[in-house]
Write an enzyme that holds these catalytic residues in place. Structure first.
Site, PDB file in Angstrom:
ATOM      1  N   GLY A   1     -12.968  13.647  25.571  1.00 11.61           N
ATOM      2  CA  GLY A   1     -13.696  12.487  25.057  1.00 11.61           C
ATOM      3  C   GLY A   1     -12.950  11.205  25.350  1.00 11.61           C
ATOM      4  O   GLY A   1     -11.994  11.202  26.113  1.00 11.61           O
ATOM      5  N   ASN A   2     -13.396  10.110  24.766  1.00 10.74           N
ATOM      6  CA  ASN A   2     -12.705   8.831  24.935  1.00 10.74           C
ATOM      7  C   ASN A   2     -12.786   8.019  23.656  1.00 10.74           C
ATOM      8  O   ASN A   2     -13.385   8.457  22.686  1.00 10.74           O
ATOM      9  CB  ASN A   2     -13.252   8.078  26.159  1.00 10.74           C
ATOM     10  CG  ASN A   2     -14.710   7.704  25.986  1.00 10.74           C
ATOM     11  OD1 ASN A   2     -15.074   6.940  25.108  1.00 10.74           O
ATOM     12  ND2 ASN A   2     -15.559   8.301  26.828  1.00 10.74           N
ATOM     13  N   ARG A   3     -12.175   6.847  23.648  1.00  9.48           N
ATOM     14  CA  ARG A   3     -11.993   6.071  22.419  1.00  9.48           C
ATOM     15  C   ARG A   3     -13.166   5.187  22.035  1.00  9.48           C
ATOM     16  O   ARG A   3     -13.073   4.399  21.100  1.00  9.48           O
ATOM     17  CB  ARG A   3     -10.744   5.191  22.548  1.00  9.48           C
ATOM     18  CG  ARG A   3      -9.468   5.964  22.702  1.00  9.48           C
ATOM     19  CD  ARG A   3      -8.265   5.024  22.742  1.00  9.48           C
ATOM     20  NE  ARG A   3      -7.054   5.743  23.091  1.00  9.48           N
ATOM     21  CZ  ARG A   3      -6.362   6.469  22.230  1.00  9.48           C
ATOM     22  NH1 ARG A   3      -6.748   6.565  20.966  1.00  9.48           N
ATOM     23  NH2 ARG A   3      -5.276   7.095  22.631  1.00  9.48           N
ATOM     24  N   SER A   4     -14.270   5.277  22.763  1.00 10.11           N
ATOM     25  CA  SER A   4     -15.402   4.407  22.432  1.00 10.11           C
ATOM     26  C   SER A   4     -15.990   4.763  21.064  1.00 10.11           C
ATOM     27  O   SER A   4     -16.253   5.929  20.779  1.00 10.11           O
ATOM     28  CB  SER A   4     -16.476   4.555  23.509  1.00 10.11           C
ATOM     29  OG  SER A   4     -17.625   3.844  23.118  1.00 10.11           O
TER      30      SER A   4
END
Ligand code: C5P
Length: 221
Positions: A29-32
């Site tokens: 995943g990512n930090r958005s």
């Protein structure tokens, strides 16, 4: 204020990051957080637009008067976006789509038996680029989160993806980027014009982006 009304306009917005499964319990995943896209959806709906928000996993509640479609992976986001695309006037892609996904998703939880584990990643489809190739009447607005050479990278994306506008933010600046309530962005137009905005709340940034979209829509009708 009729100049800013979006009544009768159909707007598709994407938000938050995608999750690409490794096995039944793990993902890349990512930090958005989704805050920028949800702010855009809320403001567009408040101006009378018919808004569909395609969102990756986010802890934010559905904005009022917005149709929300929740998805997990880039592939699901692509399907949901393509299902709406032909019918909309404006697309704003604020989502942080994973560029790569695991080549294989394990059917069972991966056990910690090996000292070293390799996960092969394969490229995801670039949804926005595909929209740029298909677009007819739609205004296409992209986002570019960068950690270096902000303007050059954003300008390149605007051209490569055939966009009308790109909103660039340097995610290394304090007061900009992921999971906070403010942003510091530069708005780049198709004609090369660049506008640098100060640190603003994501709602204020949304209002300004939608002002610019309204101005373009007014000119083209
Ligand atoms: O990842 P990148 O910096 O190229 O993202 C720029 C724009 O392209 C963003 O608006 C993002 O939502 C979109 N994008 C997409 N599909 C991808 C990667 C990015 O729609 N696979």
């Amino acid at each position: 204020h009729s100049r800013l009304s979006m009544a009768g306009k159909r707007v598709l917005i994407t938000a938050a990051g995608t999750r690409e499964p490794i096995d039944p319990v793990r993902y890349i995943g990512n930090r958005s957080s989704g805050k920028m896209g949800y702010a855009l959806a809320q403001v567009a709906a408040a101006r009378g637009a018919e808004v569909v928000l395609v969102s990756g996993p986010s802890s934010l509640p559905n904005p009022p008067c917005v149709t929300v479609k929740r998805v997990e992976t880039a592939a699901e986001m692509r399907d949901a976006v393509l299902a709406e695309f032909d019918a909309v006037d404006v697309v704003i892609k604020a989502a942080a789509v994973a560029d790569y996904r695991p080549e294989l998703t394990a059917q069972q939880k991966i056990k910690k038996t090996e000292d070293m584990l390799t996960i092969n990643l394969i490229k995801n489809p670039d949804i926005l680029r595909e929209l740029g190739q298909r677009k007819k009447q739609q205004l296409l607005i992209g986002f570019a989160a960068e950690t270096e050479d902000l303007l050059a990278h954003a300008q390149e994306k605007l051209i490569k993806k055939n966009l009308d506008m790109i909103v660039a933010n340097d995610v290394t600046l304090p007061g900009a980027g992921f999971n906070i309530d403010t942003n510091i962005v530069k708005v780049i137009h198709k004609n090369g014009q660049v506008e640098a905005l100060p640190q603003l709340s994501k709602y204020q940034v949304a209002e300004i982006i939608l002002d610019k979209i309204c101005a373009i829509l007014t000119k083209s009708t």
